[in-house]
Design a protein around this motif. Structure first.
Motif, PDB file in Angstrom:
ATOM      1  N   VAL A 190      -7.743   4.605   4.197  1.00  0.00           N
ATOM      2  CA  VAL A 190      -8.001   3.856   5.057  1.00  0.00           C
ATOM      3  C   VAL A 190      -8.592   3.274   5.160  1.00  0.00           C
ATOM      4  CG1 VAL A 190      -7.158   3.545   7.437  1.00  0.00           C
ATOM      5  CG2 VAL A 190      -5.701   5.181   6.962  1.00  0.00           C
ATOM      6  N   SER A 191      -9.047   2.404   5.323  1.00  0.00           N
ATOM      7  CA  SER A 191     -10.426   1.012   5.377  1.00  0.00           C
ATOM      8  C   SER A 191     -10.207   0.216   5.522  1.00  0.00           C
ATOM      9  CB  SER A 191     -11.010   0.850   4.654  1.00  0.00           C
ATOM     10  OG  SER A 191     -10.675   0.364   3.115  1.00  0.00           O
ATOM     11  N   LEU A 204       1.791  15.515   7.027  1.00  0.00           N
ATOM     12  CA  LEU A 204       1.447  15.484   8.344  1.00  0.00           C
ATOM     13  C   LEU A 204       2.657  15.211   9.066  1.00  0.00           C
ATOM     14  CD1 LEU A 204      -1.214  15.827  10.381  1.00  0.00           C
ATOM     15  CD2 LEU A 204      -0.471  13.293  10.560  1.00  0.00           C
ATOM     16  N   LEU A 205       3.467  14.231   8.849  1.00  0.00           N
ATOM     17  CA  LEU A 205       4.485  14.484   9.434  1.00  0.00           C
ATOM     18  C   LEU A 205       5.331  16.237   9.381  1.00  0.00           C
ATOM     19  CD1 LEU A 205       5.937  11.100   9.495  1.00  0.00           C
ATOM     20  CD2 LEU A 205       3.994  12.246  11.429  1.00  0.00           C
ATOM     21  N   ARG A 244      -0.489   2.652   8.719  1.00  0.00           N
ATOM     22  CA  ARG A 244       0.556   1.731   8.020  1.00  0.00           C
ATOM     23  C   ARG A 244      -0.079   0.355   8.279  1.00  0.00           C
ATOM     24  NH1 ARG A 244       3.602   2.441   3.848  1.00  0.00           N
ATOM     25  NH2 ARG A 244       4.969   1.508   4.537  1.00  0.00           N
ATOM     26  N   ALA A 262       1.919   4.622   1.033  1.00  0.00           N
ATOM     27  CA  ALA A 262       1.588   5.701   2.283  1.00  0.00           C
ATOM     28  C   ALA A 262       0.671   6.100   2.373  1.00  0.00           C
ATOM     29  CB  ALA A 262       2.772   5.672   2.803  1.00  0.00           C
ATOM     30  N   ASN A 263      -0.282   6.917   1.622  1.00  0.00           N
ATOM     31  CA  ASN A 263      -1.328   7.484   0.632  1.00  0.00           C
ATOM     32  C   ASN A 263      -2.753   6.832   0.939  1.00  0.00           C
ATOM     33  OD1 ASN A 263       0.826   9.326   1.262  1.00  0.00           O
ATOM     34  ND2 ASN A 263       0.761   9.857  -0.401  1.00  0.00           N
ATOM     35  N   ALA A 264      -2.930   5.642   0.431  1.00  0.00           N
ATOM     36  CA  ALA A 264      -4.091   5.180   0.540  1.00  0.00           C
ATOM     37  C   ALA A 264      -4.937   5.649   1.314  1.00  0.00           C
ATOM     38  CB  ALA A 264      -3.802   4.206   0.000  1.00  0.00           C
ATOM     39  N   VAL A 292       7.646   8.813   5.265  1.00  0.00           N
ATOM     40  CA  VAL A 292       7.098   7.454   5.814  1.00  0.00           C
ATOM     41  C   VAL A 292       6.887   6.188   5.221  1.00  0.00           C
ATOM     42  CG1 VAL A 292       5.149   9.584   6.868  1.00  0.00           C
ATOM     43  CG2 VAL A 292       4.911   8.236   4.713  1.00  0.00           C
ATOM     44  N   ARG A 306      11.866  19.106  12.471  1.00  0.00           N
ATOM     45  CA  ARG A 306      10.453  19.739  13.179  1.00  0.00           C
ATOM     46  C   ARG A 306      10.299  19.471  14.564  1.00  0.00           C
ATOM     47  NH1 ARG A 306       4.696  17.391  12.347  1.00  0.00           N
ATOM     48  NH2 ARG A 306       3.522  18.713  14.260  1.00  0.00           N
ATOM     49  N   PHE A 362      -7.792  11.047   8.245  1.00  0.00           N
ATOM     50  CA  PHE A 362      -6.586  10.080   8.175  1.00  0.00           C
ATOM     51  C   PHE A 362      -7.761   9.039   9.228  1.00  0.00           C
ATOM     52  CE2 PHE A 362      -3.564  13.002   7.648  1.00  0.00           C
ATOM     53  CZ  PHE A 362      -1.929  12.358   7.134  1.00  0.00           C
ATOM     54  N   ARG A 422       0.525  -3.927   8.173  1.00  0.00           N
ATOM     55  CA  ARG A 422      -0.933  -5.054   7.920  1.00  0.00           C
ATOM     56  C   ARG A 422      -0.169  -6.858   7.664  1.00  0.00           C
ATOM     57  NH1 ARG A 422      -0.925  -2.869   2.061  1.00  0.00           N
ATOM     58  NH2 ARG A 422       0.566  -3.009   2.071  1.00  0.00           N
ATOM     59  N   PRO A 466      -5.800  11.950   2.743  1.00  0.00           N
ATOM     60  CA  PRO A 466      -4.937  11.593   3.927  1.00  0.00           C
ATOM     61  C   PRO A 466      -3.110  11.527   3.206  1.00  0.00           C
ATOM     62  CG  PRO A 466      -5.954   9.702   4.357  1.00  0.00           C
ATOM     63  CD  PRO A 466      -6.620  10.340   3.302  1.00  0.00           C
ATOM     64  N   ASP A 467      -2.727  12.082   3.495  1.00  0.00           N
ATOM     65  CA  ASP A 467      -0.945  12.369   3.325  1.00  0.00           C
ATOM     66  C   ASP A 467      -0.427  12.235   4.927  1.00  0.00           C
ATOM     67  OD1 ASP A 467       1.530  12.524   2.221  1.00  0.00           O
ATOM     68  OD2 ASP A 467       1.337  14.551   0.409  1.00  0.00           O
ATOM     69  N   LEU A 468       0.376  10.657   4.692  1.00  0.00           N
ATOM     70  CA  LEU A 468       0.761  11.155   6.063  1.00  0.00           C
ATOM     71  C   LEU A 468       1.977  12.021   6.403  1.00  0.00           C
ATOM     72  CD1 LEU A 468       0.408   9.733   9.043  1.00  0.00           C
ATOM     73  CD2 LEU A 468       2.356   7.858   7.647  1.00  0.00           C
ATOM     74  N   GLN A 469       3.547  12.158   4.766  1.00  0.00           N
ATOM     75  CA  GLN A 469       3.527  12.716   4.694  1.00  0.00           C
ATOM     76  C   GLN A 469       3.961  13.996   5.045  1.00  0.00           C
ATOM     77  OE1 GLN A 469       7.362  11.369   4.019  1.00  0.00           O
ATOM     78  NE2 GLN A 469       8.266  12.862   5.208  1.00  0.00           N
ATOM     79  N   MET A 528       0.573  -0.954  -0.222  1.00  0.00           N
ATOM     80  CA  MET A 528      -0.620  -0.156   0.297  1.00  0.00           C
ATOM     81  C   MET A 528       1.158   1.315   0.080  1.00  0.00           C
ATOM     82  SD  MET A 528      -2.482   1.480   2.577  1.00  0.00           S
ATOM     83  CE  MET A 528      -0.958   1.910   4.126  1.00  0.00           C
ATOM     84  N   VAL A 558     -11.883  14.684   4.575  1.00  0.00           N
ATOM     85  CA  VAL A 558     -11.347  14.328   3.130  1.00  0.00           C
ATOM     86  C   VAL A 558     -11.069  15.072   2.907  1.00  0.00           C
ATOM     87  CG1 VAL A 558     -11.569  12.453   1.969  1.00  0.00           C
ATOM     88  CG2 VAL A 558     -10.939  11.781   4.131  1.00  0.00           C
TER      89      VAL A 558
END
Lengths: 355, 619
Positions: free
Chosen positions: A7-8, A345-346, B259, A3-5, B425, B241, B287, B432, A340-343, A1, A334
């Motif tokens: 979530v479900s 966000l961080l 993840r 990282a940006n897919a 990331v 950061r 998210f 999973r 959602p883009d985890l990178q 997956m 959304v």
């Protein structure tokens, strides 16, 4: 997956053809577990009707979850061949709230008792109802602690003598239906173990309601509180002892609907229509959708010896469910912020690079 | 602003690190200027570590000792591991701030005060009988008295704002002075002000004018002839950061759930000092973070557990009093063998204790505080940024071993900030695969364990053909049916324990900072990391045979802990409790351990540990 897919929940395999196409029966919802309630316990009748109603809802077994707390009634999930979670004392509504929020597609049922739901777990019951989480909450009320062998419960009548109240209780009982109404439940009903038809009908209405549904099921404990609801349970006296709530109908009871219920000086009064037929217009017309739960609360209070016990749906109104609103906020977030883009966000806020 | 400014008889000194404390009334904006200065220091390449000190009361009366809000920043080279034992510079916006902060100030330290606030009324509120600026009590410090309020009001006049609004910009005057003092550029801050107050140009202009006025005042006043340049650190390359522990914890939970490809259901009840995790997660709905603010702590744990049963990742956060309430649910999670993460941001107890003060006294409760035999993994982050990988690890273990996991953060980590190297990331483990796929329905049994991890299968409601029931009653091995069989109970107790013990084979071995054998090993866990590491490094530099072992996994312990401990003649365990890890190590390994307790609601200073190390090495 990536990282940006989005979530479900992990994908479930497709339902088996057998579960989807075949008309299920009560037997499909029975487990191989030996049912261990006392002989003659009112719970047997409730279990049978629940299994029957589930079979008729047109949903496969794997979509049902039964959650319970602690007590005789809370053994229920072990006897229903669906997913089940036997929790800890009083906490079933909280566990079920988590289940429903994790997967709003599930049909989630809570089985509790007068001790579990209205003593140790009152807080959770009230809040699940207030939030309108789409749970079907069945509260078996036998007005006694059964599993711990016969202490008074929060619904025991004032003055009741039990093992822990040899001189009689000194506590005012709590009224389950009134509690649910006060908590703004969107579906509130009462039924009785001894009338399978009424029980099934009430369960089905609750199952088809969208939102928190609360049913008080009057139930008999053979061992520790035999006959607690005999005046209501007794079929021979049913016409006089029960007042069946029917939406849009005047409240009448007795043989041939001889008596009716009216209000005078903010108090309920019984009208004998045979003696005073002209007062038929004064009778309360039941309205489950009434904006105010006040009249429903008044009906919930009726009890022998002066009044019949009200059975049926006290209130049924529509309000968005908790999980609906929760998921809507997620969808809106959304829509507004993109997938959602985890990178990203961080890396949000002030960042700097060290070479 | 540039080294050339040193030409006017000014002197620029190099420092390896420095600690500055901004202190004022809770309405003075000290947290804001402190965190801005922290970002500037970071931009110049310094390592940072901060700690706020805010009043417990929401709106303590202005000017009182109870109303003092402080922000302490330590910055410099890589030896910056704590917020600093003693500030070198104190910015005190009123008498109360001076009184509260003075005892910690380094002898000979620099005090910048707003003299306008040293009125008889404010002196009385701070319980000063005489004015400390005049009675000689500040001898031994370098005092820079500045009429900050007046100067700010004058400098901001052109903005047209009313005087009271202008006076509120004095925190930027103080910040401007601090920038000059540490030879930091104004430009990044001016740009930040433009962005921050883009909708309010007058306020932006007033703050910018105040910042410049403060800078120029410091540059010209005869009172300040020396300023300082703090050497940057040698941080590993990457993008950074600033994060607090609570922020990093929330980010770690989101990242791990992401993840794992499952929604995060965070059920929580507001409690100090854990609430920021709830706030952070509530703001990240895109998210698929499903936050439930529950009716109580018990409901929060139960809702999280119910969510895990239904296939999501259930997590909850709390502090000590809440952990007490969640213990019954933790037992249920142990029995039902479901993933669940419980974050305990510890605070000083027992009971309500001191909610805003830090402590580490929930360790034994985390390890043993449940009825019945109920083992579960316990982790503890060492620094604010370490909360990210620890949250990630907690979720990994919860899924892989189908177990509740307890994370012990604390009030110090929760609010303290440091630089966080942002990971790519795509390099974060894919979670999973951690939960083994269930067998075909015909072979499925809810308690048929994976032979390697001993984890039971996780099959969520909604999956056709796997309908099953679980609960708190003892389970028959494999089938999961209810049974009171005595032999089965013995076996299940053992299996649950073996499963958790087995995690020791899945975590890194304990490694020491320093020699593998020697005179003294200092063992720590959780937020004491920075103070221990700094104290041990100082002792090492002086040639002492000292090493540092820091435990991030407290249950199970890494398998080599005993052999590491036995490599040293003495073992010292500093803890913000009365000796809980010390007790644990002694009872487990039957070796003598010296405890260094600190239960004052405050983190260790480097010198607390340093002094004890020296005493031990002398004896």
């Amino acid at each position: 997956m990536s990282a940006n897919a989005a979530v479900s929940l992990p994908e479930s395999p497709a339902p088996s053809a057998a579960d989807c196409l075949r008309q299920l029966t009560r037997k499909d919802f029975q487990t191989d577990q030996e049912v261990r309630w006392c002989p003659g316990c009112g719970d047997y009748a409730i279990l049978a009707q629940v299994q029957k109603v589930l079979a008729g809802l047109g949903r496969p077994r794997h979509q049902f979850v039964f959650v319970s707390g602690i007590g005789c009634s809370s053994r229920f999930p072990y006897y229903v061949n669906t997913y089940g979670f036997h929790g800890i004392h009083g906490r079933a509504p909280a566990i079920a709230t988590g289940v429903k929020c994790a997967n709003p597609e599930l049909s989630v049922w809570v089985v509790t008792g007068d001790g579990d739901g209205l003593s140790i777990g009152t807080n959770h019951l009230i809040h699940a109802l207030r939030r309108n989480v789409d749970l079907k909450i069945l509260l078996f009320n036998n007005r006694i602690y059964g599993l711990t062998k016969g202490q008074y419960s929060p619904t025991s009548e004032f003055g009741k003598r039990t093992k822990s109240s040899p001189l009689g209780t000194i506590e005012q009982p709590i009224n389950p239906v009134q509690t649910a109404l006060a908590a703004q439940a969107t579906f509130v009903a009462r039924t009785i173990y001894a009338d399978p038809g009424h029980l099934a009908q009430t369960l089905e209405a609750a199952a088809r309601h969208r939102g928190a549904a609360f049913i008080e099921i009057l139930q008999n404990c053979r061992i520790f509180n035999e006959g607690a609801f005999d005046p209501v349970a007794d079929r021979a006296r049913a016409e006089e002892s029960r007042i069946l709530l029917r939406d849009g109908q005047p409240l009448r009871f007795g043989k041939g609907g001889r008596f009716g219920l009216a209000i005078r000086d903010m108090e309920p009064v019984v009208v004998d229509l045979e003696a005073e037929p002209h007062r038929a217009a004064e009778l309360i017309v039941h309205n489950v959708r009434s904006t105010s739960p006040a009249l429903a609360a008044l009906l919930a209070e009726l009890e022998p010896p002066h009044f019949p016990t009200a059975l049926g749906v006290f209130r049924q109104v529509e309000r968005p469910t908790y999980e609906e609103l929760l998921m809507r906020q997620i969808r809106d977030a959304v829509a507004k912020r993109g997938h959602p883009d985890l990178q990203a966000l961080l890396q949000s806020g002030t960042t700097w690079v060290v070479e | 602003m540039n080294p050339g400014s040193s030409g006017k008889g000014q002197q620029l000194q190099e420092l390896r690190q420095s600690t500055v404390r901004f202190a004022g009334d809770s309405g003075d904006g000290m947290q804001l200027v402190g965190s801005q200065f922290a970002d500037l220091a970071s931009l110049s390449g310094c390592a940072i570590r901060t700690i706020p000190d805010f009043p417990s009361e929401i709106r303590a009366p202005a000017g009182t000792l109870a109303g003092v809000s402080g922000y302490q920043l330590n910055f410099g080279g890589e030896e910056v591991l704590t917020p600093g034992d003693q500030p070198f510079v104190l910015v005190a916006m009123n008498p109360a701030a001076l009184r509260v902060s003075l005892p910690e100030l380094q002898p000979g330290g620099l005090i910048i005060v707003d003299t306008d606030e040293f009125t008889p009324e404010n002196l009385a509120k701070a319980k000063y009988a005489t004015n400390p600026l005049e009675d000689g009590s500040l001898e031994g410090y370098r005092v820079v008295p500045v009429a900050m309020t007046t100067l700010t009001e004058e400098a901001t006049k052109p903005t047209g704002l009313p005087p009271s609004a202008r006076a509120r910009c004095k925190n930027f005057f103080a910040l401007g002075m601090t920038l000059w003092l540490y030879d930091q550029p104004m430009q990044p801050l001016l740009e930040w002000l433009m962005r921050k107050f883009r909708k309010d140009p007058a306020v932006m202009a007033a703050n910018a004018a105040s910042l410049r006025a403060g800078y120029n005042f410091a540059n010209t006043t005869e009172l300040l002839r020396v300023h300082y340049r703090v050497a940057p650190g040698h941080l590993p390359p990457g993008r950074y950061r600033r994060v607090t522990g609570n922020e990093a914890m929330a980010l770690g939970l989101i990242a791990a759930a992401h993840r794992a490809g499952r929604p995060l259901v965070y059920a929580s009840y507001p409690i100090t000092p854990a609430s920021e995790i709830l706030h952070e997660l509530s703001a990240r709905k895109e998210f698929d973070v499903r936050v439930i603010q529950c009716e109580d702590e018990i409901a929060a744990a139960c809702a999280a557990l119910g969510a895990s049963f239904a296939g999501a990742l259930g997590a909850t956060g709390t502090s000590g009093p809440g952990l007490s309430l969640k213990t019954e649910t933790l037992g249920l999670a142990v029995m039902t063998e479901l993933p669940l993460v419980v974050v305990d941001v510890q605070r000083a107890g027992p009971s309500t204790g001191m909610p805003t003060k830090t402590e580490q006294a929930d360790l034994l409760m985390a390890l043993y505080g449940r009825h019945g035999e109920a083992p579960l993994p316990v982790l503890a982050p060492a620094t604010p940024a370490d909360c990210f990988p620890i949250a990630f690890e907690a979720i990994r273990l919860a899924i892989r071993y189908m177990t509740p996991v307890l994370v012990l953060s604390d009030g110090f980590l929760a609010n303290s900030a440091e630089a966080f190297r942002i990971p790519d990331v795509n390099t974060l483990p894919d979670l999973r695969a951690e939960a083994p796929p269930p067998p075909p329905p015909g072979e499925f049994a809810p308690y048929r364990r994976d032979p390697k991890t001993l984890a039971r299968p996780w099959v969520a409601p909604g999956t056709p053909g796997y309908e099953h029931r679980i609960g708190g009653l003892e389970k028959q091995d494999v089938t999961g049916l209810v049974t009171y069989d005595s032999e089965n109970h013995r076996r299940m107790v053992e299996l649950r324990a073996r499963k958790v013990e087995g995690i020791a084979g899945d975590i890194p071995p304990a490694t020491v900072d320093g020699p593998a054998q020697g005179e003294l090993l200092v063992v720590g866990w959780g937020s004491t990391y920075g103070a221990i590491a700094a104290a041990v490094r100082q002792a090492q530099l002086e040639g002492h045979s000292v090493a540092h072992l820091h435990l991030r996994h407290l249950n199970p312990l890494p398998r080599n802990v005993e052999s590491v401990l036995r490599g040293f003649r003495r073992v010292l365990v500093p803890e913000n409790n009365t000796g809980q890890l010390a007790t644990l190590l002694q009872s487990r390994f039957l070796l003598p351990v010296q405890s260094l307790p600190k239960v004052e609601g405050r983190p260790f200073l480097i010198r607390d540990i340093r002094n004890t190390i020296e005493e031990l090495l002398r004896s």
